[in-house]
Design an enzyme around this catalytic site. Structure first.
Site, PDB file in Angstrom:
ATOM      1  N   CYS A 129       9.382  24.817 -24.291  1.00 10.96           N
ATOM      2  CA  CYS A 129       8.969  25.955 -25.109  1.00 10.96           C
ATOM      3  C   CYS A 129       9.039  27.221 -24.259  1.00 10.96           C
ATOM      4  CB  CYS A 129       7.545  25.731 -25.606  1.00 10.96           C
ATOM      5  SG  CYS A 129       6.846  27.190 -26.417  1.00 10.96           S
TER       6      CYS A 129
ATOM      7  N   CYS B 198       5.165  28.650 -23.813  1.00 11.80           N
ATOM      8  CA  CYS B 198       4.115  28.056 -22.979  1.00 11.80           C
ATOM      9  C   CYS B 198       4.645  27.010 -22.014  1.00 11.80           C
ATOM     10  CB  CYS B 198       3.018  27.460 -23.857  1.00 11.80           C
ATOM     11  SG  CYS B 198       3.507  25.896 -24.650  1.00 11.80           S
TER      12      CYS B 198
ATOM     13  N   CYS C 272      16.801  22.039 -36.123  1.00 10.24           N
ATOM     14  CA  CYS C 272      17.673  23.208 -35.957  1.00 10.24           C
ATOM     15  C   CYS C 272      16.851  24.285 -35.265  1.00 10.24           C
ATOM     16  CB  CYS C 272      18.145  23.657 -37.337  1.00 10.24           C
ATOM     17  SG  CYS C 272      19.304  25.021 -37.284  1.00 10.24           S
TER      18      CYS C 272
HETATM   19 ZN   LIG Z   1       4.623  26.502 -26.670  1.00  8.99          ZN
END
Ligand SMILES: [Zn+2]
Length: 168
Positions: A84, A87, A155
């Site tokens: 991500c 984070c 996606c």
């Molecule tokens: Zn995150």
């Protein structure tokens, strides 16, 4: 290139891309969900704007969709893990990545307990929105036209991810 051009492109490109996927749902943004304290990592809008580029902010926190075929991660074929961009949670392993031909990085499965989902009925479509389970950052959508073994197509906006190659 300003943010608007980067994210939305021209009308012609929008049509070429099939258009509909280019604007994210607004029913309940990740930022709103985060504000309600439903995610492990929560930050104010100002904090996110400091951490993220404006393009990343638009995708992760406002559910914008990047222009297809713009992410360098489309062509990322090394072994490793996609994290991500908000984070740094590890979310997709490289061995579930495949070339969907859509212009967005695509995966048939996320790592266990990595993504959350919610219904997205924007744009006159019924879609499944997909986000980081830890910070709520918007990743993309999950469709049912993926390859075996799951039949799912995650996606994902490349702007929402960072790639870390495996140690050789
Ligand atoms: Zn995150």
């Amino acid at each position: 290139m300003n943010k608007r051009e980067l994210l939305y492109g021209t009308g012609a490109l929008t049509l070429l891309a099939g258009g509909a996927a280019l604007f994210g749902g607004r029913a309940m943004t990740s930022a709103q969900a985060a504000a309600e304290g439903s995610f492990e990592i929560t930050r104010s809008e100002d904090e996110w704007r400091t951490i993220l580029t404006s393009a990343q902010f638009s995708v992760l926190r406002e559910e914008a969709t990047e222009r297809p075929f713009t992410s360098p991660l489309n062509n990322e074929k090394r072994a490793g893990t996609f994290h991500c961009a908000g984070c740094d949670l590890a979310v997709y392993p490289s061995d579930t990545k495949y070339d969907s031909g859509t212009g967005w990085p695509s995966f048939w499965e996320a790592l266990p307990n990595a993504v959350g989902t919610k219904p997205d009925n924007s744009l006159f479509m019924r879609r499944t929105e997909c986000h980081c389970r830890r910070c709520g950052g918007h990743f993309g959508h999950i469709f049912d036209d993926g390859p075996p073994p799951t039949g799912k197509r995650h996606c994902i906006n490349g702007l929402a991810l960072s790639f870390k190659p495996s140690q050789a």
